[in-house]
Enzyme design. Sequence first.
Site, PDB file in Angstrom:
ATOM      1  N   ARG A  11       0.848  -1.195   0.000  1.00 45.73           N
ATOM      2  CA  ARG A  11       0.000   0.000   0.000  1.00 45.73           C
ATOM      3  C   ARG A  11       0.883   1.244   0.000  1.00 45.73           C
ATOM      4  O   ARG A  11       1.615   1.476   0.953  1.00 45.73           O
ATOM      5  CB  ARG A  11      -0.910  -0.004   1.222  1.00 45.73           C
TER       6      ARG A  11
ATOM      7  N   ASP B 158       1.659   5.361  -0.030  1.00 41.79           N
ATOM      8  CA  ASP B 158       1.111   6.559   0.600  1.00 41.79           C
ATOM      9  C   ASP B 158       0.676   7.581  -0.445  1.00 41.79           C
ATOM     10  O   ASP B 158       0.989   7.464  -1.631  1.00 41.79           O
ATOM     11  CB  ASP B 158       2.155   7.198   1.512  1.00 41.79           C
TER      12      ASP B 158
ATOM     13  N   TYR C 266      11.878  -0.226  -4.378  1.00 41.18           N
ATOM     14  CA  TYR C 266      11.520   1.169  -4.603  1.00 41.18           C
ATOM     15  C   TYR C 266      12.718   1.943  -5.153  1.00 41.18           C
ATOM     16  O   TYR C 266      13.873   1.562  -4.937  1.00 41.18           O
ATOM     17  CB  TYR C 266      11.088   1.832  -3.300  1.00 41.18           C
TER      18      TYR C 266
ATOM     19  N   ARG D 236      11.103   6.632   3.010  1.00 38.31           N
ATOM     20  CA  ARG D 236      11.305   8.085   2.995  1.00 38.31           C
ATOM     21  C   ARG D 236      12.085   8.574   4.211  1.00 38.31           C
ATOM     22  O   ARG D 236      12.790   9.587   4.140  1.00 38.31           O
ATOM     23  CB  ARG D 236       9.966   8.794   2.871  1.00 38.31           C
TER      24      ARG D 236
END
Length: 287
Positions: A61, A63, A124, A212
């Site tokens: 999921r 953001d 990522y 992040r």
Amino acid sequence: MSDEVEPGYVRVRLDLAYDGKDFSGWAKQAGGQRTVQAEIEDALRTVTRSPEPYELTVAGRTDAGVHARRQVAHVDLPEEIWAEHREKLRKRLAGRLPKDVRVWSVAEAPEGFNARFSAIWRRYAYRVTDHPAGVDPLLRGHVLWHDWPLDVAAMNEAARPLLGEHDFAAYCKKREGATTIRTLQELSLVRDAEGIITATVRADAFCHNMVRSLIGALLFVGDGHRPPEWPGKVLAAGVRDSAVHVVRPHGLTLEEVGYPADEGLRARNKEARNKRTLGAASGAGCC
């Protein structure tokens, strides 16, 4: 969220992409905000002319504001619906979905497949530039501008102690009942000819804000505000450090999700559902 498909249903795998700019993340929300899941589920219900909704299960999921190039989801469809639409479902979805979401492939999933729990890694990329003039206007929605010069070698040095299995509580937004133990398989940064620095981050799974936060710590090293050993010390301390900033979401893209061979799906599902402790593998999560 079972690995077993109910009688009369077929599990279908969807490989998809989206630009996260105008989405409030992947997951449906009670307030009616625009989300990727809601858009795809609405389109699926429309093109199959179904009176009932079909719920998607996703690999990770994302953001609000985070993009995906190769996201994976599954949905269980009635056998008769799948038989009627399987050959034309991808094209019909392309005609119904908004242009910031694409479904690249639609296929019957192998036995035991679960988009979330079968995954063995998620990869990522975070993109940032320190060009004095800023970001190329054509890339501004996918690249962060950092207005200090960045030392990529120092950032890579700082990244190495973070690899492996650790409790990443210092880099995660804590969620009740959820573990923060993860296995970070890759964290490396490369600057290309145009000056864009791409950080590749791969793990078995991620906890909330983990990528992040890691990038935020490495940027502090890259611009000289912290020494290369600092991110490792933050990790070892096990608590949030106010100096670790969660960088903006638009630089982050889910690039790919990895799965085992078909015969390993059931074992992976079971492993991924186990409660993690240090020294014991596995689980599933989101970023």
